[in-house]
Design a protein around this motif. Structure first.
Motif, mmCIF file in Angstrom:
data_model
loop_
_atom_site.group_PDB
_atom_site.id
_atom_site.type_symbol
_atom_site.label_atom_id
_atom_site.label_comp_id
_atom_site.label_asym_id
_atom_site.label_seq_id
_atom_site.Cartn_x
_atom_site.Cartn_y
_atom_site.Cartn_z
ATOM 1 N N GLY A 116 16.748 -15.475 8.133
ATOM 2 C CA GLY A 116 15.915 -13.794 9.299
ATOM 3 C C GLY A 116 14.910 -12.909 7.618
ATOM 4 O O GLY A 116 14.421 -12.496 8.536
ATOM 5 N N ARG A 176 12.075 -14.616 7.546
ATOM 6 C CA ARG A 176 10.923 -14.620 8.469
ATOM 7 C C ARG A 176 10.683 -12.863 8.804
ATOM 8 O O ARG A 176 8.689 -13.360 9.141
ATOM 9 C CB ARG A 176 11.639 -15.285 9.707
ATOM 10 N N TYR A 201 19.981 -19.607 15.118
ATOM 11 C CA TYR A 201 18.567 -19.467 14.557
ATOM 12 C C TYR A 201 17.141 -19.892 14.909
ATOM 13 O O TYR A 201 15.917 -19.297 14.692
ATOM 14 C CB TYR A 201 18.588 -19.834 13.373
ATOM 15 N N GLY A 213 14.306 -17.533 15.428
ATOM 16 C CA GLY A 213 12.635 -17.526 15.159
ATOM 17 C C GLY A 213 11.708 -17.873 15.079
ATOM 18 O O GLY A 213 10.446 -17.081 15.453
ATOM 19 N N THR A 231 13.836 -19.953 9.723
ATOM 20 C CA THR A 231 15.187 -19.391 10.078
ATOM 21 C C THR A 231 15.928 -19.692 10.189
ATOM 22 O O THR A 231 17.475 -18.841 9.871
ATOM 23 C CB THR A 231 14.571 -17.971 11.078
#
Length: 202
Positions: A44, A47, A100, A104, A125
């Motif tokens: 994260g 990202r 995830y 993303g 991600t």
């Protein structure tokens, strides 16, 4: 609320996978927390930096840090229960990449990226936290092995856009994409499906 729930579940799943790897390496409590934290927020963080969403999510929302701390404590207290399941690390890691990937993709859509870029963002991600975890624990990252890992994320990401074309509510498209990633990964391991190696047996 639905998106936030997915985000928290992904954080928990990856934090548990980080705890399990760290305990296998016999790290101390601080080491276990660091590995769990990096695993949970690594993807994260990358990202958010790539899309200019700064400060990154876990710096703005303390709920992620508290969630990771709580998950680490829970995992340590009930470590024997978790290790009872032989494939618990694989299970939590697989759930994590499914959740995830969708997060993303959603983040990419929110900033107006093209579908292909959204899928790439979702794959990063889902994968980068595990890459950092494995590197810090002196392991070859699973994404670089022959196992179906990033491929499952890519297929699940494109699956989201296909599901979104169906006459269903968006939440179902999210769930469908998550289940697709998880199913592909589980089936690949179950039937020993792997990407071809560039090296031939000597």
């Amino acid at each position: 609320m639905f998106y936030f729930t997915i985000d928290i579940l992904g954080t928990i799943a990856f934090a548990i996978s980080g705890v399990l790897v760290a305990m296998d390496k016999k790290l101390d409590v601080f080491g276990v927390f660091i590995i769990a934290f990096v695993t949970a927020v690594g993807g994260g963080t990358l990202r958010d930096i790539l899309i200019g969403n700064t400060p990154v999510g876990w710096l703005r929302e303390s709920v992620y840090v508290f969630t990771i701390v709580g998950t680490v404590i829970f995992s340590i207290v009930f470590r024997n229960k978790l290790k009872y399941f032989r494939k618990s690390l694989f299970l939590f890691d697989t759930i994590g990449i499914g959740l995830y990937t969708v997060i993303g993709v959603q983040k990419g859509l929110a900033v107006g990226l093209a579908p292909v870029m959204c899928v790439a963002l979702g794959t990063m991600t889902a994968s980068f936290g595990g890459v950092l975890r494995d590197i810090l624990c002196n392991e070859i990252p699973v994404i670089f092995r022959k196992e179906i890992y990033a491929t499952a994320c890519i297929l699940g990401g494109f699956g989201y856009f296909l599901f979104n074309e169906l006459p269903i509510v968006q939440e179902y498209a999210y769930v469908g994409a998550i289940l697709l990633v998880i199913s592909i990964r589980l089936l690949a391991v179950r039937f020993k499906i792997a990407l071809p190696s560039v090296y031939r047996n000597q």
